[in-house]
Enzyme design. Structure first.
Site, short mmCIF file in Angstrom:
data_model
loop_
_atom_site.label_atom_id
_atom_site.label_comp_id
_atom_site.label_asym_id
_atom_site.label_seq_id
_atom_site.Cartn_x
_atom_site.Cartn_y
_atom_site.Cartn_z
N HIS A 163 0.88 -1.18 0.00
CA HIS A 163 0.00 0.00 0.00
C HIS A 163 0.91 1.22 0.00
O HIS A 163 1.69 1.39 0.96
CB HIS A 163 -0.88 0.01 1.24
CG HIS A 163 -1.74 -1.22 1.37
ND1 HIS A 163 -3.04 -1.27 0.97
CD2 HIS A 163 -1.45 -2.46 1.85
CE1 HIS A 163 -3.54 -2.48 1.20
NE2 HIS A 163 -2.58 -3.23 1.73
N HIS A 215 -8.11 -8.37 -0.56
CA HIS A 215 -7.66 -8.85 0.75
C HIS A 215 -8.73 -9.80 1.28
O HIS A 215 -9.93 -9.46 1.28
CB HIS A 215 -7.54 -7.69 1.74
CG HIS A 215 -6.33 -6.83 1.55
ND1 HIS A 215 -6.00 -6.25 0.37
CD2 HIS A 215 -5.36 -6.45 2.45
CE1 HIS A 215 -4.90 -5.54 0.53
NE2 HIS A 215 -4.48 -5.65 1.78
N GLU A 242 -7.22 -12.47 6.10
CA GLU A 242 -6.16 -11.86 6.94
C GLU A 242 -6.66 -11.96 8.39
O GLU A 242 -6.10 -12.72 9.18
CB GLU A 242 -5.93 -10.39 6.54
CG GLU A 242 -4.90 -9.66 7.39
CD GLU A 242 -4.81 -8.16 7.08
OE1 GLU A 242 -5.73 -7.62 6.42
OE2 GLU A 242 -3.81 -7.53 7.51
N ASP A 278 3.41 -5.14 2.55
CA ASP A 278 2.12 -4.57 3.00
C ASP A 278 2.25 -3.07 3.30
O ASP A 278 1.98 -2.25 2.42
CB ASP A 278 1.58 -5.35 4.21
CG ASP A 278 0.08 -5.28 4.37
OD1 ASP A 278 -0.59 -4.73 3.49
OD2 ASP A 278 -0.43 -5.78 5.39
N ASP A 279 2.65 -2.72 4.51
CA ASP A 279 2.79 -1.31 4.92
C ASP A 279 4.13 -1.17 5.64
O ASP A 279 4.19 -1.06 6.89
CB ASP A 279 1.64 -0.94 5.88
CG ASP A 279 0.28 -1.14 5.23
OD1 ASP A 279 -0.10 -0.31 4.39
OD2 ASP A 279 -0.37 -2.16 5.53
N1 ADE Z 1 -4.77 -1.28 4.25
C1 ADE Z 1 -3.46 -1.13 4.43
N2 ADE Z 1 -2.93 -2.24 4.96
C2 ADE Z 1 -3.95 -3.13 5.11
C3 ADE Z 1 -4.04 -4.44 5.58
N3 ADE Z 1 -2.98 -5.12 6.04
N4 ADE Z 1 -5.25 -5.03 5.60
C4 ADE Z 1 -6.32 -4.38 5.16
N5 ADE Z 1 -6.29 -3.13 4.70
C5 ADE Z 1 -5.11 -2.50 4.67
ZN ZN Z 2 -2.58 -5.11 2.53
#
Ligand code: ADE
Ligand code: ZN
Length: 351
Positions: free
Chosen positions: A28, A206, A209, A287-288
């Site tokens: 992201h 997604h 998770e 991911d982030d």
């Molecule tokens: N937006 C940013 N990271 C995310 C994640 N791990 N799961 C869902 N939405 C997200």
């Molecule tokens: Zn994600």
């Protein structure tokens, strides 16, 4: 002697991971906003942050679940206002890609986080795509852009966002689904994804998770996605695991994210090696990364150490990511050749 040999293998793997040609499929762009850039943009745009220092920002990154992260992540994104801000954000990520030997990346962006507070869709897309284009020209890194719908918002809002994306079809290869998973099943977005596919967009989502395995099935059957983002909860349904293996549906797994968001208690408990051994098309992604403690190289390194991955596992992860990408056949072949060369060198112990 055994200890020395093990240290030798660990060093060899570290070097092999550093040199591995990589493809990232789950990133992201708003999640690559490092605290230093957050502060610089807050100053540039006269935005007041609820933190006094960079140390205070990092201290706030102690998450108990997905929602506790999302609250901070959306607040951080408020500093992004101009086209240049989105350029600077994306360029900083491209520099990380270059350092990590990422050859191709497929980037998510959360348009609604910005359009809902008055930033034009065009501003966001232009800033990101200009940096991606510079990354292609100056660094030789190819890329695709994927528009994610925020699943905690309505299906109507997602449809409006899809319509805003239509003039930028040449720059956006696909659509995805992210944000708060529990209580927001993929079926809520069936119509939007039907329309998106009809307009020529590829689809990902997604699922699995924090949400149940049933959400993975919905994403496959109702949204007809090409990849599942995360998907680690598939193990709760053995029939689904068999289907993912048989149909080689890629999972874009994000190990450091899963630990920071408490999907797994420790990296050593992660099911990635189990899924890989079961023959699923597993990939490793960040991911982030600004929030979860590392970019793709760090994810690979820490996962290799925690799960004792060997060179064959790493090669499989590298090839899976190429196969699962939205590159054309020529692009995939070029990368597979680079992986052949890397593996030959790594196998000779030169890392
Ligand atoms: N937006 C940013 N990271 C995310 C994640 N791990 N799961 C869902 N939405 C997200
Ligand atoms: Zn994600």
């Amino acid at each position: 002697m055994r200890g020395i040999a093990m240290i030798g293998i660990a060093v060899m793997h570290e070097s092999a991971i550093a040199r591995m040609p990589k493809v990232e499929l789950h990133l992201h762009i708003e999640g690559s906003l490092e605290p230093e850039l957050m502060f610089a943009l807050a100053k540039r745009n006269d935005v007041e942050l609820p933190y006094a220092s960079i140390e205070e920002v990092r201290a706030a990154y102690d998450f108990s679940n997905l929602q506790s992260f999302l609250d901070i992540y959306y607040a951080g994104a408020l500093v992004l206002q101009t086209e240049q801000d989105f350029y600077d954000l994306t360029w900083a990520y491209m520099e990380r890609c270059q350092a990590d030997k990422v050859r191709h990346t497929e980037i998510f962006f959360d348009a609604q986080t910005h359009t809902d507070r008055g930033v034009a869709f065009e501003t966001v897309v232009k800033g990101i795509t200009r940096a991606l284009s510079d990354g292609r020209e100056r660094m030789g890194i190819s890329s695709h852009l994927i528009l994610c719908f925020l699943r905690h918002l309505s299906a109507e809002a997602a449809m409006t966002t899809l319509e805003q994306a239509l003039p930028y079809r040449d720059h956006i290869i696909g659509v995805g689904l992210d944000s708060s998973e529990k209580g927001h099943p993929p079926e809520k977005f069936t119509e939007v994804f039907d329309r998106a596919r009809g307009e020529g967009f590829l689809t990902v989502a997604h699922a699995g998770e924090e949400g149940p395995a049933a959400y993975i099935e919905q994403a496959l059957d109702l949204l007809k996605v090409q990849r599942i983002d995360h998907g680690v909860r598939c193990v709760e349904d053995p029939l689904l695991v068999r289907r993912l293996q048989k149909e080689q549906i890629p999972l874009t797994v994000c190990p450091l994210s899963n630990v920071r968001l408490r999907v797994f208690d420790r990296l050593a408990d992660h099911n990635l090696k189990h899924l890989l051994d079961a023959g699923l098309c597993v990939t490793v992604n960040s991911d982030d990364p600004a929030y979860f403690g590392g970019y793709i190289g760090q994810n690979l390194l820490e996962t290799t150490r925690a799960l004792n991955l060997d060179l064959d596992d790493l090669e499989r992860l590298a090839r899976n990511a190429v196969t699962a990408s939205f590159l054309d056949d020529g692009g995939k072949e070029d990368l597979m050749i680079q992986i052949d060369q890397w593996r030959e060198q790594a196998g000779q112990g030169c890392g």
